[in-house]
Write a protein that holds these residues in place. Structure first.
Motif, PDB file in Angstrom:
ATOM      1  N   GLU A 144       6.127   5.157   3.845  1.00 17.12           N
ATOM      2  CA  GLU A 144       7.167   5.570   2.813  1.00 17.12           C
ATOM      3  C   GLU A 144       6.412   6.218   1.491  1.00 17.12           C
ATOM      4  OE1 GLU A 144      10.156   2.844   2.060  1.00 17.12           O
ATOM      5  OE2 GLU A 144      10.579   2.456   4.131  1.00 17.12           O
ATOM      6  N   PRO A 145       5.316   7.211   1.698  1.00 19.76           N
ATOM      7  CA  PRO A 145       4.488   7.444   0.588  1.00 19.76           C
ATOM      8  C   PRO A 145       5.449   8.441  -0.315  1.00 19.76           C
ATOM      9  CG  PRO A 145       4.025   8.725   2.384  1.00 19.76           C
ATOM     10  CD  PRO A 145       5.002   7.482   2.934  1.00 19.76           C
ATOM     11  N   GLN A 146       5.278   8.355  -1.523  1.00 21.15           N
ATOM     12  CA  GLN A 146       6.051   9.231  -2.547  1.00 21.15           C
ATOM     13  C   GLN A 146       4.834   9.661  -3.424  1.00 21.15           C
ATOM     14  OE1 GLN A 146       9.142  10.441  -2.950  1.00 21.15           O
ATOM     15  NE2 GLN A 146       9.275   9.407  -0.654  1.00 21.15           N
ATOM     16  N   VAL A 147       4.923  11.033  -4.139  1.00 16.49           N
ATOM     17  CA  VAL A 147       4.043  11.609  -5.016  1.00 16.49           C
ATOM     18  C   VAL A 147       4.560  12.175  -6.226  1.00 16.49           C
ATOM     19  CG1 VAL A 147       3.837  13.908  -3.669  1.00 16.49           C
ATOM     20  CG2 VAL A 147       1.905  12.990  -4.875  1.00 16.49           C
ATOM     21  N   ASN A 148       3.678  12.165  -7.309  1.00 11.19           N
ATOM     22  CA  ASN A 148       4.209  12.635  -8.615  1.00 11.19           C
ATOM     23  C   ASN A 148       2.822  12.724  -9.126  1.00 11.19           C
ATOM     24  OD1 ASN A 148       5.088  12.191 -11.549  1.00 11.19           O
ATOM     25  ND2 ASN A 148       6.749  12.750 -10.390  1.00 11.19           N
ATOM     26  N   ASP A 149       3.096  13.589 -10.468  1.00 12.77           N
ATOM     27  CA  ASP A 149       1.765  13.748 -11.255  1.00 12.77           C
ATOM     28  C   ASP A 149       0.991  12.640 -11.785  1.00 12.77           C
ATOM     29  OD1 ASP A 149       3.625  13.248 -13.255  1.00 12.77           O
ATOM     30  OD2 ASP A 149       3.446  14.858 -14.190  1.00 12.77           O
ATOM     31  N   GLY A 150       1.895  11.487 -11.794  1.00 11.22           N
ATOM     32  CA  GLY A 150       1.392  10.095 -12.264  1.00 11.22           C
ATOM     33  C   GLY A 150       0.481   9.352 -11.200  1.00 11.22           C
ATOM     34  N   GLY A 151       0.732   9.724  -9.823  1.00 13.29           N
ATOM     35  CA  GLY A 151       0.129   8.951  -8.929  1.00 13.29           C
ATOM     36  C   GLY A 151       0.916   8.997  -7.505  1.00 13.29           C
ATOM     37  N   VAL A 152       0.531   8.075  -6.737  1.00  9.64           N
ATOM     38  CA  VAL A 152       0.995   7.923  -5.200  1.00  9.64           C
ATOM     39  C   VAL A 152       1.622   6.533  -5.015  1.00  9.64           C
ATOM     40  CG1 VAL A 152       0.925   8.292  -2.949  1.00  9.64           C
ATOM     41  CG2 VAL A 152      -0.383   9.836  -4.368  1.00  9.64           C
ATOM     42  N   ALA A 153       2.790   6.406  -4.605  1.00 10.22           N
ATOM     43  CA  ALA A 153       3.262   4.738  -4.232  1.00 10.22           C
ATOM     44  C   ALA A 153       3.585   4.767  -2.942  1.00 10.22           C
ATOM     45  CB  ALA A 153       4.522   4.552  -5.246  1.00 10.22           C
ATOM     46  N   TRP A 154       3.429   3.626  -2.343  1.00 11.46           N
ATOM     47  CA  TRP A 154       3.971   3.598  -0.945  1.00 11.46           C
ATOM     48  C   TRP A 154       4.015   2.108  -0.636  1.00 11.46           C
ATOM     49  CZ3 TRP A 154      -0.984   4.639  -2.206  1.00 11.46           C
ATOM     50  CH2 TRP A 154      -1.825   3.734  -1.890  1.00 11.46           C
ATOM     51  N   VAL A 155       4.703   1.869   0.617  1.00 11.90           N
ATOM     52  CA  VAL A 155       4.924   0.315   0.956  1.00 11.90           C
ATOM     53  C   VAL A 155       3.822  -0.042   2.220  1.00 11.90           C
ATOM     54  CG1 VAL A 155       6.443  -1.239   2.455  1.00 11.90           C
ATOM     55  CG2 VAL A 155       7.481   0.615   0.805  1.00 11.90           C
ATOM     56  N   HIS A 156       3.278  -1.148   1.478  1.00 12.98           N
ATOM     57  CA  HIS A 156       2.064  -1.889   2.327  1.00 12.98           C
ATOM     58  C   HIS A 156       2.849  -3.051   3.073  1.00 12.98           C
ATOM     59  CE1 HIS A 156      -1.761  -3.539   3.081  1.00 12.98           C
ATOM     60  NE2 HIS A 156      -1.174  -4.888   2.811  1.00 12.98           N
ATOM     61  N   TRP A 157       2.776  -3.182   4.492  1.00 16.37           N
ATOM     62  CA  TRP A 157       3.150  -4.128   5.107  1.00 16.37           C
ATOM     63  C   TRP A 157       2.238  -4.799   6.399  1.00 16.37           C
ATOM     64  CZ3 TRP A 157       7.512  -3.426   9.607  1.00 16.37           C
ATOM     65  CH2 TRP A 157       8.023  -4.578   9.925  1.00 16.37           C
ATOM     66  N   ASP A 158       1.756  -5.918   5.905  1.00 16.84           N
ATOM     67  CA  ASP A 158       0.934  -6.701   6.726  1.00 16.84           C
ATOM     68  C   ASP A 158       1.999  -7.533   7.732  1.00 16.84           C
ATOM     69  OD1 ASP A 158      -0.940  -8.040   8.221  1.00 16.84           O
ATOM     70  OD2 ASP A 158      -1.802  -8.885   6.415  1.00 16.84           O
ATOM     71  N   TRP A 159       2.159  -6.908   8.764  1.00 12.76           N
ATOM     72  CA  TRP A 159       3.403  -7.448   9.459  1.00 12.76           C
ATOM     73  C   TRP A 159       3.162  -8.488  10.663  1.00 12.76           C
ATOM     74  CZ3 TRP A 159       2.467  -6.106  14.624  1.00 12.76           C
ATOM     75  CH2 TRP A 159       1.920  -4.832  14.978  1.00 12.76           C
ATOM     76  N   GLN A 160       1.565  -8.550  10.757  1.00 13.82           N
ATOM     77  CA  GLN A 160       1.133  -9.718  11.665  1.00 13.82           C
ATOM     78  C   GLN A 160       1.027 -10.932  10.628  1.00 13.82           C
ATOM     79  OE1 GLN A 160      -2.888  -8.180  13.364  1.00 13.82           O
ATOM     80  NE2 GLN A 160      -1.674  -7.869  14.986  1.00 13.82           N
ATOM     81  N   ALA A 161       1.117 -10.788   9.586  1.00 13.25           N
ATOM     82  CA  ALA A 161       1.138 -11.977   8.580  1.00 13.25           C
ATOM     83  C   ALA A 161       2.530 -12.439   8.232  1.00 13.25           C
ATOM     84  CB  ALA A 161       0.295 -11.795   7.178  1.00 13.25           C
ATOM     85  N   GLY A 162       3.537 -11.529   8.417  1.00 10.79           N
ATOM     86  CA  GLY A 162       4.687 -11.873   7.990  1.00 10.79           C
ATOM     87  C   GLY A 162       5.543 -10.551   7.748  1.00 10.79           C
ATOM     88  N   ALA A 163       6.794 -10.889   7.573  1.00  9.65           N
ATOM     89  CA  ALA A 163       7.936  -9.854   7.497  1.00  9.65           C
ATOM     90  C   ALA A 163       7.886  -9.106   6.039  1.00  9.65           C
ATOM     91  CB  ALA A 163       9.242 -10.443   7.825  1.00  9.65           C
ATOM     92  N   PHE A 164       7.249  -9.680   5.026  1.00  8.19           N
ATOM     93  CA  PHE A 164       7.281  -9.259   3.750  1.00  8.19           C
ATOM     94  C   PHE A 164       6.440  -7.991   3.404  1.00  8.19           C
ATOM     95  CE2 PHE A 164       8.160 -13.718   3.353  1.00  8.19           C
ATOM     96  CZ  PHE A 164       9.813 -13.490   3.210  1.00  8.19           C
ATOM     97  N   GLN A 165       6.924  -6.978   2.645  1.00  2.57           N
ATOM     98  CA  GLN A 165       6.334  -6.017   2.248  1.00  2.57           C
ATOM     99  C   GLN A 165       5.546  -5.915   0.792  1.00  2.57           C
ATOM    100  OE1 GLN A 165       9.655  -5.451   3.078  1.00  2.57           O
ATOM    101  NE2 GLN A 165       8.860  -5.424   5.394  1.00  2.57           N
ATOM    102  N   GLN A 166       4.804  -5.102   0.408  1.00  6.76           N
ATOM    103  CA  GLN A 166       4.355  -4.937  -0.958  1.00  6.76           C
ATOM    104  C   GLN A 166       4.169  -3.325  -1.319  1.00  6.76           C
ATOM    105  OE1 GLN A 166       4.086  -7.825  -2.614  1.00  6.76           O
ATOM    106  NE2 GLN A 166       4.129  -9.118  -1.093  1.00  6.76           N
ATOM    107  N   ILE A 167       4.207  -3.528  -2.646  1.00 12.62           N
ATOM    108  CA  ILE A 167       4.036  -1.829  -3.159  1.00 12.62           C
ATOM    109  C   ILE A 167       2.628  -1.682  -3.699  1.00 12.62           C
ATOM    110  CG2 ILE A 167       4.817  -0.196  -4.926  1.00 12.62           C
ATOM    111  CD1 ILE A 167       7.062  -0.955  -3.094  1.00 12.62           C
ATOM    112  N   PHE A 168       2.151  -0.458  -3.201  1.00  5.93           N
ATOM    113  CA  PHE A 168       0.765  -0.232  -3.601  1.00  5.93           C
ATOM    114  C   PHE A 168       0.749   1.168  -4.157  1.00  5.93           C
ATOM    115  CE2 PHE A 168      -2.606  -2.288  -0.582  1.00  5.93           C
ATOM    116  CZ  PHE A 168      -1.990  -3.661  -1.111  1.00  5.93           C
ATOM    117  N   PHE A 169      -0.195   1.298  -5.179  1.00  6.63           N
ATOM    118  CA  PHE A 169      -0.053   2.498  -6.201  1.00  6.63           C
ATOM    119  C   PHE A 169      -1.333   3.011  -6.367  1.00  6.63           C
ATOM    120  CE2 PHE A 169       0.394   4.200 -10.626  1.00  6.63           C
ATOM    121  CZ  PHE A 169       0.876   5.361 -10.377  1.00  6.63           C
TER     122      PHE A 169
END
Length: 285
Positions: free
Chosen positions: A125-150
């Motif tokens: 789910e990457p998104q881009v703007n002049d300020g940067g790039v954001a996306w969802v990081h999901w270590d699904w082997q470690a669990g069901a929860f996701q994090q936001i990376f930038f």
């Protein structure tokens, strides 16, 4: 990366009618012409991105950019196990995900991989703007929860760390908005990273969704117990833009103006909040 000339096909007999209010017609220009699927286009400042197949013997999809009367093939892999998805563009910056394991950025004629993860970790789910790039990081082997990376145009940073479900990030400048919930049974809430810290914009028993951000202001649709309404965080407080018994949704925001579709009891119309009041832009049957 390869550059190939566009094979233009201008349909002189076909026109896009822009409506009586504009009083003009525009020609339709076909910028791809092949026997393979080209899908999911995006556009910014006259440049177009999409994903498409490049061969009848492989099923993999690559990312393409149309600019300056040329098509730039951003990726080219004969290995059908590699696919490109979620191609997004903003002012010449293109971002996409590769097989849910890489986030790639193309700008100023150069391509770079922002992150590459092993099997068991998804970058999506990457998104881009002049300020940067954001996306969802999901270590699904470690669990069901996701994090936001930038990626803040200098380095990749992890914005969140709490064990919650997160999705649909949007970015504007150095700020990010997304939806999150603690468990699969909880309602979705709206979260904002304002460049310094994460703020929770909603806290209720009903789902909030589809957040959009522009210049530090966030708009979204939320359930009020009866139907979906439109809300705006103006940087200081949250405003309720609609309060009725009909559905309101498909919200967008740009430079303080908010637009959405809403049912009026007969059909769906388009409404705009101009910073002072809600204005109906259409009123028809």
């Amino acid at each position: 990366m390869r550059i190939r000339c566009v094979r233009f096909v201008v349909f002189c007999s076909l026109f896009l009618f822009c409506g009586a209010a504009l009083g003009q017609t525009l020609p339709i220009v076909q910028i791809t012409h092949n026997e393979y699927d080209d899908e999911f286009p995006g556009i910014s400042s006259g440049q177009v991105v999409w994903v498409g197949r490049h061969s009848p013997v492989t099923a993999d999809r690559d990312a393409y950019l149309y600019k300056d009367a040329q098509v730039v093939e951003l990726t080219h892999d004969e290995d059908a196990s590699f696919n490109d998805y979620n191609c997004q563009i903003h002012e010449g910056r293109v971002v996409w995900q590769r097989e849910a394991r890489e986030i790639c950025l193309y700008e100023n004629g150069q391509k770079q991989t922002l992150i590459r993860s092993p099997y068991g970790v998804s970058e999506i789910e990457p998104q881009v703007n002049d300020g940067g790039v954001a996306w969802v990081h999901w270590d699904w082997q470690a669990g069901a929860f996701q994090q936001i990376f930038f990626y803040d145009n200098s380095a990749v940073r992890q914005i969140t760390s709490e064990p919650t479900y997160k999705n649909t990030p949007q970015v504007s400048g150095g700020q990010i908005v997304w939806t999150g919930r603690s468990t699969s049974l909880d309602s979705q809430e709206i979260y904002l990273y304002d460049g310094r810290q994460v703020r929770r914009l909603t806290q209720n028993a009903y789902p909030d969704m589809s957040p959009q951000i522009s210049d530090g202001q966030v708009a979204w649709q939320g359930w009020d117990g009866q139907d979906y309404e439109i809300y705006l965080f103006d940087g200081t407080q949250t405003r309720v833009l609609t309060d009725n018994v009909y559905y309101d949704g498909a919200v967008q925001i740009h430079q303080g103006r908010v637009v959405w579709m809403g049912y009026d009891g007969r059909d769906y119309e388009i409404f705009m909040y101009d910073g002072q009041a809600v204005i109906p832009l259409t009123d028809n049957l």
